[in-house]
Design a protein around this motif. Sequence first.
Motif, short mmCIF file in Angstrom:
data_model
loop_
_atom_site.label_atom_id
_atom_site.label_comp_id
_atom_site.label_asym_id
_atom_site.label_seq_id
_atom_site.Cartn_x
_atom_site.Cartn_y
_atom_site.Cartn_z
N SER A 75 0.96 -1.14 -0.13
CA SER A 75 0.01 -0.14 0.04
C SER A 75 0.98 1.17 -0.07
O SER A 75 1.97 1.11 0.31
N SER A 76 0.22 2.46 -0.27
CA SER A 76 1.13 3.75 -0.28
C SER A 76 1.77 3.85 0.98
O SER A 76 2.91 4.22 1.21
N ASP A 92 1.12 10.34 -0.01
CA ASP A 92 0.85 9.53 -0.64
C ASP A 92 0.80 9.66 -2.10
O ASP A 92 1.28 8.94 -3.04
N SER A 93 0.40 10.85 -2.51
CA SER A 93 0.38 11.23 -4.07
C SER A 93 1.84 11.19 -4.60
O SER A 93 1.95 11.34 -5.82
N ILE A 152 4.15 9.26 -4.49
CA ILE A 152 4.40 8.00 -4.91
C ILE A 152 3.82 7.86 -6.51
O ILE A 152 4.69 7.56 -7.36
N THR A 153 2.82 8.47 -6.68
CA THR A 153 2.21 8.32 -7.98
C THR A 153 2.68 9.26 -8.69
O THR A 153 3.30 8.72 -9.77
N SER A 164 3.14 4.12 -8.31
CA SER A 164 1.93 3.70 -8.00
C SER A 164 1.39 2.23 -8.57
O SER A 164 2.05 1.70 -9.67
#
Length: 256
Positions: free
Chosen positions: A149-150, A247-248, A250-251, A256
């Motif tokens: 998970s993130s 977390d964004s 990571i994307t 992601s």
Amino acid sequence: MASISLENVTLDYPVFDLNDKSLKRRLLTVVGGQREKASVIRALHGIDLEIKPGERVGLYGPNGSGKTTLLRTIAGIFPISGGQINSTGHITPLLGLAIGANKEISAEDNIRLLLRVDGIKPTADVVDSIWDFTELKDKMRRLPLRTFSSGMLMRVLFSVSTAFSPEILLLDEWLSVVDKTFSKKAEQRMEDLVSRTKILVIASHNINMLERVCTRIVCLDEGRIISDEPVVAKPKVKEPLEVAVHDSAITSQGLS
């Protein structure tokens, strides 16, 4: 002894106009005996900056002011167009947690990979220590990062990125995590990391955080230094630092 010195540093970005890159225009340019002139944008203008051991320097300014560009220039990522940069001491740029990671290989192999990238021998004791800091189950260290998970991914990347204190630490925003059960531990780790490094340079738009962490704040605007002032001591009030890595992130860095 760690130090950083910039003398009249300039940085130009080339600008490419796709409309002028047609084969017909290229042929006409060659036949006519003309040289193509590349357009450039000057991102940094005559930067003079001296940073001595023990200093914590904040680079502050609005978006587009040049603070991140200056940080990456100090790191050697961007080649300068003019002036001189001299530094002594090992520089470690933490400009994004996911940089260098490979989501297709296991978490343990990623730890070993990222340690090697930073010039650190990934011994079993070192890898075990980093994994223990993540507080994740031991069986997960053999799983590929793409299965995480993130929040779990952030734990692994943060743990390895902050495991060792370099002589010179460059930060693009204060590193933290959004996992509430891990954030207090992560904040303490960052504060310990900064306290042990000989020189810190951090770029941020968060003036409150910079005033708390830094001894100097360099303000930039349109690629120029407009002020360089010491931080005035204030009564110490323990407040949580702004969470700057979400977390964004990571994307945006392809994990992601």
